[in-house]
Design a protein around this motif. Structure first.
Motif, PDB file in Angstrom:
ATOM      1  N   UNK A  90      20.639  83.470  25.114  1.00 58.78           N
ATOM      2  CA  UNK A  90      21.468  84.676  25.132  1.00 58.78           C
ATOM      3  C   UNK A  90      20.610  85.928  25.319  1.00 58.78           C
ATOM      4  N   UNK A  91      19.413  85.893  24.774  1.00 59.50           N
ATOM      5  CA  UNK A  91      18.500  87.032  24.954  1.00 59.50           C
ATOM      6  C   UNK A  91      17.853  87.000  26.330  1.00 59.50           C
ATOM      7  N   UNK A  92      17.478  85.805  26.777  1.00 56.46           N
ATOM      8  CA  UNK A  92      16.723  85.648  28.014  1.00 56.46           C
ATOM      9  C   UNK A  92      17.546  85.970  29.248  1.00 56.46           C
ATOM     10  N   UNK A  93      18.808  85.494  29.273  1.00 55.91           N
ATOM     11  CA  UNK A  93      19.637  85.639  30.479  1.00 55.91           C
ATOM     12  C   UNK A  93      19.886  87.093  30.856  1.00 55.91           C
ATOM     13  N   UNK A  94      20.297  87.953  29.910  1.00 57.71           N
ATOM     14  CA  UNK A  94      20.488  89.364  30.310  1.00 57.71           C
ATOM     15  C   UNK A  94      19.177  90.069  30.651  1.00 57.71           C
ATOM     16  N   UNK A  95      18.118  89.631  29.987  1.00 55.05           N
ATOM     17  CA  UNK A  95      16.820  90.260  30.259  1.00 55.05           C
ATOM     18  C   UNK A  95      16.355  89.946  31.677  1.00 55.05           C
ATOM     19  N   UNK A  96      16.450  88.688  32.082  1.00 47.21           N
ATOM     20  CA  UNK A  96      16.017  88.312  33.427  1.00 47.21           C
ATOM     21  C   UNK A  96      16.952  88.912  34.471  1.00 47.21           C
ATOM     22  N   UNK A  97      18.206  89.034  34.118  1.00 41.45           N
ATOM     23  CA  UNK A  97      19.175  89.644  35.044  1.00 41.45           C
ATOM     24  C   UNK A  97      18.824  91.115  35.275  1.00 41.45           C
ATOM     25  N   UNK A  98      18.476  91.828  34.164  1.00 43.17           N
ATOM     26  CA  UNK A  98      18.090  93.245  34.300  1.00 43.17           C
ATOM     27  C   UNK A  98      16.801  93.376  35.108  1.00 43.17           C
ATOM     28  N   UNK A  99      15.839  92.478  34.874  1.00 37.87           N
ATOM     29  CA  UNK A  99      14.562  92.550  35.572  1.00 37.87           C
ATOM     30  C   UNK A  99      14.748  92.357  37.076  1.00 37.87           C
ATOM     31  N   UNK A 100      15.633  91.450  37.465  1.00 38.09           N
ATOM     32  CA  UNK A 100      15.874  91.208  38.880  1.00 38.09           C
ATOM     33  C   UNK A 100      16.585  92.377  39.543  1.00 38.09           C
ATOM     34  N   UNK A 101      17.367  93.094  38.773  1.00 41.71           N
ATOM     35  CA  UNK A 101      18.068  94.256  39.330  1.00 41.71           C
ATOM     36  C   UNK A 101      17.198  95.511  39.331  1.00 41.71           C
ATOM     37  N   UNK A 102      16.081  95.488  38.580  1.00 39.02           N
ATOM     38  CA  UNK A 102      15.213  96.675  38.472  1.00 39.02           C
ATOM     39  C   UNK A 102      13.779  96.296  38.882  1.00 39.02           C
ATOM     40  N   UNK A 103      13.676  95.767  40.069  1.00 40.96           N
ATOM     41  CA  UNK A 103      12.384  95.238  40.502  1.00 40.96           C
ATOM     42  C   UNK A 103      11.304  96.310  40.541  1.00 40.96           C
ATOM     43  N   UNK A 104      11.597  97.484  41.094  1.00 44.87           N
ATOM     44  CA  UNK A 104      10.600  98.543  41.236  1.00 44.87           C
ATOM     45  C   UNK A 104      10.109  99.026  39.865  1.00 44.87           C
ATOM     46  N   UNK A 105      11.051  99.184  38.938  1.00 48.17           N
ATOM     47  CA  UNK A 105      10.664  99.655  37.601  1.00 48.17           C
ATOM     48  C   UNK A 105       9.782  98.629  36.895  1.00 48.17           C
ATOM     49  N   UNK A 106      10.164  97.361  36.991  1.00 51.30           N
ATOM     50  CA  UNK A 106       9.378  96.296  36.336  1.00 51.30           C
ATOM     51  C   UNK A 106       7.972  96.222  36.930  1.00 51.30           C
ATOM     52  N   UNK A 107       7.893  96.263  38.261  1.00 53.21           N
ATOM     53  CA  UNK A 107       6.587  96.218  38.904  1.00 53.21           C
ATOM     54  C   UNK A 107       5.752  97.450  38.557  1.00 53.21           C
TER      55      UNK A 107
END
Length: 840
Positions: A526-543
């Motif tokens: 439950x914690x991992x799924x929204x986190x990975x979803x947010x990371x994929x939608x915010x690629x530039x910020x994560x990088x």
């Protein structure tokens, strides 16, 4: 191939279990036999050629002994480096060989070279090269006296007890190569000649020496047959007491004998000393140093030494006891406890995590059982390949990585068995086992490639470490080998033991039952799924965040500094006081005793303080009389009150010792100091070496560099090696006058040597004890330069003449120490750094 092995294992469970039992048995046997130590022995393959001569100055030792030895050894096969130290009466040449040469071949080559060489004079007193290493000083003790017997024994008595009682009984222990003696007074029978009486009676010093030699001997005359028996003839002419020596006739004048007692004082004396031992502020002591044979099992050797010490203690004179102040077994015990604690805790944590995350108690235990098996497998191969058990070799094992393959296989097999629960339950017991065997074969075969591939990647990572050589290889290869052994064991068990145990013990679990593991994994998802979803939608910020952290890490890494390995906390301190060049032995003893009193009085953390001054009987540590090692044995850390860390305690020690004028101090640890000195020839962490021919220029440049780096951040103690300024009484012969009187240089040198250093005229036996019979000047006649000037020399024509008529005698400054690296003279600026200590 792997599938065939898995299939064979399942079909032949008894053979696999028998193989596993053998691994357990051999592993336990290896554990009982494997050498256990504190740290790897990183000493390179070196041989120290130690030469002592009581009569030669620093320059003479360099010219006649050290340099010729270096030249002879330079062309031996396998030589990597040669370095040397020359001091008054002492030469130490260290020859470093390639490790492939082994231990004994270099010593054989050196012995043959020295025996066949014609470069060396006849002044060599002793040459030896013990088979030991930097970790060889395993047990050190002082002979101490109980308070009520303090006035019953002096330093000479204790030295005699050490040489003829303790040392002899400690010799012969398997793994002990040398029992070294340090300090005290070496007892001698002394004939102190009176030159004025010799002049009055027209007797030469040579007459006295010859009389002593001719009246102290034994002989035999074969045997005589009489009354069916053979009577062997024995001529017993050895002196056995001071009275026997006094009554030896030197000369007969007009029928009146002149005895030794008429021209000399006969009594007990002591050999010229170049070292001493003080302890616990009580004055001089006698130290024994047990040296371990190279590659011996330190734990077993120390245990044997302690057993022998307990036996020896029963035979010591009343009031004398052996006080062991430095015992390597304590450090080994602490290291072993640390390693054991880490292994046990690591094992328990891994088992807990396995059971928790796998959600199946049986599956967790099956995987967990691989951990001790891998450890025993690694111990077996460590025993076979001669890898010692120590902090580096065993402390690096990571059980989490080792069981990765077993986790993959067991989890998949358990999943398959649970999926087919209804089919399994419908079968009979025999059919059920066959069905589980088939599931296990298919599951293990399917997952084995992934498991082996992951473990092979880890093994490949260790290949660069296994290729290391020298000090780095000795330090890190045991770690890489042990980890590789454990990983290889895990791979073997993954396609033999694990499938067999999984097929026997795993049972279908209730797939619908939501236990703690299932709930935990659901929560993590439950914690991992929204986190990975947010990371994929915010690629530039994560990088961008990742790049920022990378840049910060690079900056921090560039400013951190580094070291070879963390400094091991050995539990004890060594302080090295720096005194003025040429400081007398008695003054160094006085200063050392004062240091001991200050430390014991002001710091409850200090348990014992023992100081080693100058050189020992076998000078593996070639120190001058102004150099000393103050060994501080500390109480357990939970009893400390003055400081919370060793660095803080060292600072307070330095403050307390600042009351002693003209003295600087350096701090180190016993093993660390010994390793630094043996590997690099310098005791410090960092050394700057300056090479040249002129000692005065070297000393000047060394002082300039020392002043420049004194204020460098992190430099705790800076010292410049003292190579010049040793006070000497220089005798410069006038060859014209010597020729006029019909003398020669050798006769004059012999007279000077005999008068002041003493010359042995034989031995005196006290039962099994043996002491030198030495001729020298009376103590009152060897105190000043006037005594040297007024030393009378016998003339061939019969008469005597003072030495001052034949030579110019003056005070001068000479070389204190001459050091070389590969035949080049050098001076060292030593730097002790402020570094962290790895606490066991």
């Amino acid at each position: 191939m792997l599938s065939y092995i898995i299939n064979f294992s399942i079909k032949n469970k008894f053979i696999v279990l028998l193989f596993t039992t053998f691994i357990i048995g051999f592993g336990l046997y290896s554990l009982s036999q494997i050498p256990i130590g504190a740290v790897p022995d990183v000493t390179n393959n070196q041989v120290q050629v130690i030469t002592t001569s009581r009569n030669l100055s620093t320059q003479d030792m360099e010219q006649f002994i050290t340099y010729p030895v270096e030249l002879e050894m330079a062309n031996l096969p396998g030589v990597i480096e040669i370095r040397s130290i020359s001091k008054f009466g002492l030469s130490v040449v260290t020859i470093v060989f390639n490790d492939a040469m082994g231990t004994f071949l270099p010593r054989q080559l050196i012995a043959e070279k020295i025996k066949s060489s014609k470069r060396f004079p006849k002044v060599l007193v002793r040459q030896k090269w013990d088979i030991t290493t930097g970790l060889g000083e395993i047990y050190q003790y002082i002979l101490d006296v109980e308070p009520e017997f303090k006035n019953s024994y002096n330093a000479e008595d204790l030295r005699t007890i050490q040489d003829w009682v303790v040392k002899r009984q400690l010799s012969g222990i398997p793994g002990v190569v040398e029992v070294n003696t340090w300090g005290g007074f070496l007892k001698q029978y002394e004939v102190a000649i009176d030159t004025e009486k010799l002049n009055a009676m027209a007797i030469s010093a040579r007459d006295v020496f010859t009389a002593l030699e001719m009246n102290n001997s034994v002989s035999g005359g074969g045997y005589i047959e009489k009354v069916n028996q053979a009577f062997f003839i024995r001529g017993e002419g050895l002196v056995s007491s001071l009275e026997d020596i006094r009554n030896i006739v030197v000369k007969n004048t007009d029928g009146l004998p002149i005895y030794i007692k008429d021209v000399a004082k006969v009594g007990f004396g002591s050999a010229t000393r170049f070292g001493a031992i003080t302890g616990n502020g009580e004055g001089e002591k006698v130290l024994g140093q047990v040296m371990m044979l190279k590659d011996a099992n330190s734990k077993k050797v120390i245990e044997a030494v302690k057993e022998r010490v307990a036996e020896i203690s029963k035979s010591l004179p009343e009031g004398v006891y052996i006080n062991a102040f430095l015992d390597r077994s304590e450090l080994i015990a602490k290291t072993t406890f640390t390693v054991t604690e880490n292994l046990v805790l690591g094992c328990l944590i891994v088992i807990f995590v396995l059971v928790l995350l796998l959600g199946n108690f049986r599956s967790g235990l099956v995987v967990a059982s691989v951990i001790p098996l891998c450890l025993l497998f690694a111990l077996s191969f460590m025993y076979i390949f001669g890898v010692d058990a120590n902090l580096m070799s065993l402390g690096a094992i990571d059980f989490g990585i080792i069981i990765d393959g077993a986790v993959i296989i067991v989890e998949y097999i358990a999943f398959q068995i649970t999926q087919k629960k209804l089919e399994i339950n419908a079968l009979s017991r025999t059919e059920r086992q066959v069905f589980k065997d088939n599931i296990t074969i298919k599951g293990a075969s399917k997952m084995m490639n992934s498991a082996i591939f992951g473990q092979l990647i880890i093994l490949i990572v260790f290949i660069p470490i296994l290729s290391l050589s020298g000090v780095e290889g000795k330090m890190f290869k045991p770690m890489a080998l042990t980890f590789s052994f454990a990983l290889i064991g895990a791979m073997i068990f993954c396609f033999t033991y694990v499938p067999v145990v999984a097929s026997l013990f795993l049972k279908p679990s209730n797939a619908t039952h939501k236990n703690v593991s299932v709930k935990l994994m659901n929560w993590l998802n439950k914690i991992y799924e929204p986190t990975i979803d947010w990371a994929l939608r915010s690629k530039k910020l994560v990088l961008g965040i990742a790049g920022t952290f990378l840049a910060i890490s690079i900056y921090l890494y560039s400013t951190m500094g580094g070291e070879f390995v963390p400094t091991l906390d050995e539990g004890d301190f060594v302080i090295q006081p720096i005194l003025k060049t040429g400081t007398s032995l008695s003054n160094t003893v006085k200063t050392a005793t004062e240091i001991e009193k200050i430390l014991l009085k002001q710091f409850p953390e200090v348990k014992q303080v023992v100081t080693r001054i100058g050189a020992a009987e076998v000078p593996t540590d070639p120190m001058s009389m102004e150099e000393s090692d103050v060994i501080i044995v500390l109480n357990p850390k939970n009893e400390w009150t003055s400081a919370s860390s060793k660095d803080e305690l060292a600072d307070k020690f330095k403050e307390a010792l600042a009351v002693i004028p003209g003295m600087e101090v350096e701090f180190t640890q016993p093993i660390e100091m010994r390793f630094n000195e043996l590997i690099t020839g310098v005791r410090a962490d960092i050394a700057i070496k300056i090479f040249g021919d002129d000692l005065d220029i070297l000393a000047k440049k060394g002082n300039e560099i020392g002043a420049l780096i004194e204020n460098v951040p992190g430099a705790a103690d800076v010292s410049v090696e003292k190579i010049a300024g040793l006070p000497e009484m220089n005798v410069q012969y006038n060859r014209a006058k010597i020729a006029r009187y019909g003398l020669n240089i050798q006769e004059l040198n012999d007279m000077v040597s005999m008068g002041f250093a003493g010359k042995s005229a034989g031995s005196v036996f006290e039962g099994e004890k043996r002491f030198d019979l030495v001729v020298r000047l009376d103590k009152d006649k060897r105190q000043d330069i006037d005594n040297l000037e007024n030393l009378y020399v016998d003339l061939p024509s019969g008469g005597k003449i003072p030495l001052s008529e034949l030579a110019e005698i003056s005070y001068q400054k000479g070389a204190a120490k001459i050091s070389r690296d590969d035949t080049r003279r050098r001076i060292v600026v030593a730097l002790m750094c402020v570094i962290g200590i790895y606490n066991l």
